[in-house]
Design a protein around this motif. Sequence first.
Motif, short mmCIF file in Angstrom:
data_model
loop_
_atom_site.label_atom_id
_atom_site.label_comp_id
_atom_site.label_asym_id
_atom_site.label_seq_id
_atom_site.Cartn_x
_atom_site.Cartn_y
_atom_site.Cartn_z
N GLU A 170 0.83 -1.21 0.00
CA GLU A 170 0.00 0.00 0.00
C GLU A 170 0.87 1.25 0.00
N GLN A 171 0.52 2.22 -0.83
CA GLN A 171 1.30 3.45 -0.96
C GLN A 171 0.64 4.59 -0.19
N THR A 172 1.48 5.54 0.29
CA THR A 172 1.00 6.70 1.02
C THR A 172 1.73 7.94 0.52
N ALA A 173 1.05 9.05 0.46
CA ALA A 173 1.68 10.30 0.04
C ALA A 173 2.11 11.10 1.26
N LEU A 174 3.23 11.79 1.15
CA LEU A 174 3.71 12.66 2.22
C LEU A 174 4.08 14.00 1.60
N ASP A 175 3.26 14.99 1.87
CA ASP A 175 3.47 16.32 1.29
C ASP A 175 4.07 17.24 2.35
N VAL A 176 5.38 17.40 2.32
CA VAL A 176 6.06 18.28 3.27
C VAL A 176 7.17 19.02 2.52
N SER A 177 7.24 20.32 2.71
CA SER A 177 8.19 21.13 1.96
C SER A 177 9.57 21.16 2.62
#
Length: 367
Positions: free
Chosen positions: A178-185
């Motif tokens: 299972e894939q997960t997104a991580l949006d952090v700059s």
Amino acid sequence: MSSIPAPATGRLSFVDRNLAVWILLAMGVGLGLGRVVPGLGDALAKVTVVSVSLPIALGLLVMMYPVLAKVRYDRLGTVTRDRRLLIPSLVLNWVLGPALMFALAWIFLPDLPEYRTGLIIVGLARCIAMVIIWNDLACGDREAAAVLVALNSVFQVLAFSLLGWFYLSVLPGWLGLEQTALDVSVWEIARSVLIFLGIPLLAGYLTRRLGERVKGRSWYETRLVPRIGPFALYGLLFTIVILFALQGDAITSQPFDVARIALPLLVYFAVMWAGSMALGKAVGLDYPRATTLAFTAAGNNFELAIAVAIATFGATSGQALAGVVGPLIEVPVLIGLVHVALASRRYFSQPTTVAAPAIAEEGSARV
């Protein structure tokens, strides 16, 4: 100068001799406050400036400043030239550490994606804060610790987002998971590093430089250092209370989930610390630098992991809970490993000189 002195428990204050007790009490107070005071965790989470928790930032700054003020910055060159220390540290922190946490998260939490993601984020956040305390308690090399946490900080800014993308999206896809997104700059990571390490590091450097210039090194080491030293313990205890108060209700109301998160963390700390200590011995590091290598490899930047989890998934998310459980396990485990490290000194070569008086001799926190 003599080699590192043996523990001098008899000369320590009542507070210092019972450090482990105070840490456990601080954890209990934080959990209790989070449980019995309605909305305390949410209220603390809202006391922020540009997404940085002010209570946690205050505690960490007070905790780290005294230790960084003790560092002999004129001796950092001897650390940067030691490839036996720097290369293993980079490999342990940025190759083996994240990979091990990824593997453990999937092995122990295959059916709990939120907690699994939280643990992987913890594995990506390499320690730049509390490791300073554990290293000092275990009589590690202060100068080496300062260099390694600075190195981790640079790599954290450059690599955290990239590694998050790889371990949460790319690698699971390759493995059919299972894939997960991580949006952090990158800015969010750099801001955390600047606040939690940059400010106390600059303050510690300026304190030593100005103090030695005005009063001399002897006054600085024998008068000023003992006065500011105890504040490291006060900051540590305050930080622990705040961390556990943030999710005290969640931790105490979900004991089975906490236990499941704790198990891979226990394995992680044990494997990383013991493996790093053995590697330090194998490559010929003396006790202080092998100890520094072990603690900087085993520790994690839970402050950053919690901040990223809250910003990405929410303050009450399972990912945030996994981040908060981290110090619940790390604090007592690494306190125990401080004792193990001190007991293992006889198996290591000892340096002919030390960078500064041992923490016990200075009257500051020491197990």
